[in-house]
Design an enzyme around this catalytic site. Structure first.
Site: not given
Length: 315
Positions: A52-53
């Site tokens: 998710g980064y």
């Protein structure tokens, strides 16, 4: 850099991890390369990221650097699954299908056939915990991950998940839990640390510098080039810019002045040497900022300073 075992496993990592949440977005390829070089030269081994980064941008950037800047077998690659922002909003999904497809996508972006540590990024009530943990078992049995862990679990959630994995032979024991922990946020001391210690999990603190606030950079306002001024992180940082936070920051600054250290060094050494901690995850925008964190390797806080900081930061 000193190496520590991750919980009761055979996995060993440097006692400072390198966080990459901003890589591919606020930290470009050149800064990321410089950070990884400095980190590896200091003996650092734990490289932490998440699917998710930056919607995978962090993993993709790491994939271009590992094997070039540092050999694959010289780093412990750790990533997470369960949080995404592809819709523009934060979405959590810890179902077996989503987790495993996310892991496969992470491996493609990273350019590797397995990660050393794969972590469930968050607890969700929508998916039964046994289904979520079954995905971890499959990741290990299929060779996609060597070790598995959890992240952002409360104390009872940590205990439930770790006990489930230990209950039946053949399941993969949890190696670690990644949680927020700093002088500004000591909530994990109430239950999480005890659960981790009792069940053999290493603790990987994120935001050990209180989202940057403990460095003292916000004492006179919000610098224009800081995360606090960023649209992505203004609210994230602002949580600790309150009266309690200011009092703790001033105590850290006084301790630093008395020791001839920087506030960053005081705050980071405090959390690094807390009972049960394996490796704080340090994220930096620039290589210069990272170098300041790497300079703490030989530092040890005097016990009287530790006790004074414990008193001022206690709830």
């Amino acid at each position: 850099m000193q190496q520590r075992a991750v919980g009761s496993t055979g996995l060993r990592v440097s006692r400072l991890g390198l966080g990459t949440m901003t890589w591919g977005r606020d930290t470009d390829e050149h800064e990321a390369r410089d950070q990884l070089i400095a980190y590896a030269e200091a003996g650092g081994t734990l490289l932490d990221t998440a699917a998710g980064y930056g919607d995978g941008a962090s993993e993709k950037l790491i994939g271009t650097l590992v094997g070039d800047v540092v050999a694959r077998d010289e780093v412990v690659l750790a990533t997470k699954a369960g949080i995404s922002r592809r819709t523009g909003e934060r979405v959590t999904d810890t179902s077996r299908g989503h987790l495993l497809s996310s892991l496969d996508a992470s491996l493609r972006r990273l350019g590797v056939d397995h990660v050393d540590l794969w972590q469930v990024h968050v607890w969700t009530d929508e998916t039964p915990v046994e289904e979520t943990l079954g995905a971890l078992d499959f990741a290990v049995s299929s060779g996609r991950a060597s070790y598995v862990g959890i992240s952002n679990y409360a104390g009872w959630q940590t205990a439930q998940a770790a006990t489930w994995q230990r209950a039946v032979p053949g399941r993969t024991p949890l190696a670690s839990t990644q949680v927020e922990y700093s002088l500004l946020n000591r909530a994990v001391e109430q239950e999480v640390l005890a659960a981790a210690a009792a069940l053999g999990l290493g603790v990987l603190p994120w935001s050990p510098l209180g989202r940057g606030v403990l460095t003292g950079k916000y004492r006179g306002g919000t610098p224009s080039d800081s995360r606090g001024a960023s649209p992505h992180f203004a609210g994230f940082v602002g949580t600790y810019l309150d009266e309690r936070g200011r009092g703790i920051v001033e105590a850290v600054a006084r301790a630093a002045e008395g020791l001839g250290w920087t506030p960053l060094e005081v705050a980071l050494v405090w959390v690094r040497d807390r009972p049960g901690v394996t490796a704080p995850i340090v994220g930096a925008r620039t290589a210069a900022q990272l170098s300041a964190a790497l300079a703490v390797e030989e530092l040890v806080l005097p016990s009287e300073i530790v006790h004074a900081l414990d008193d001022v930061s206690g709830e």
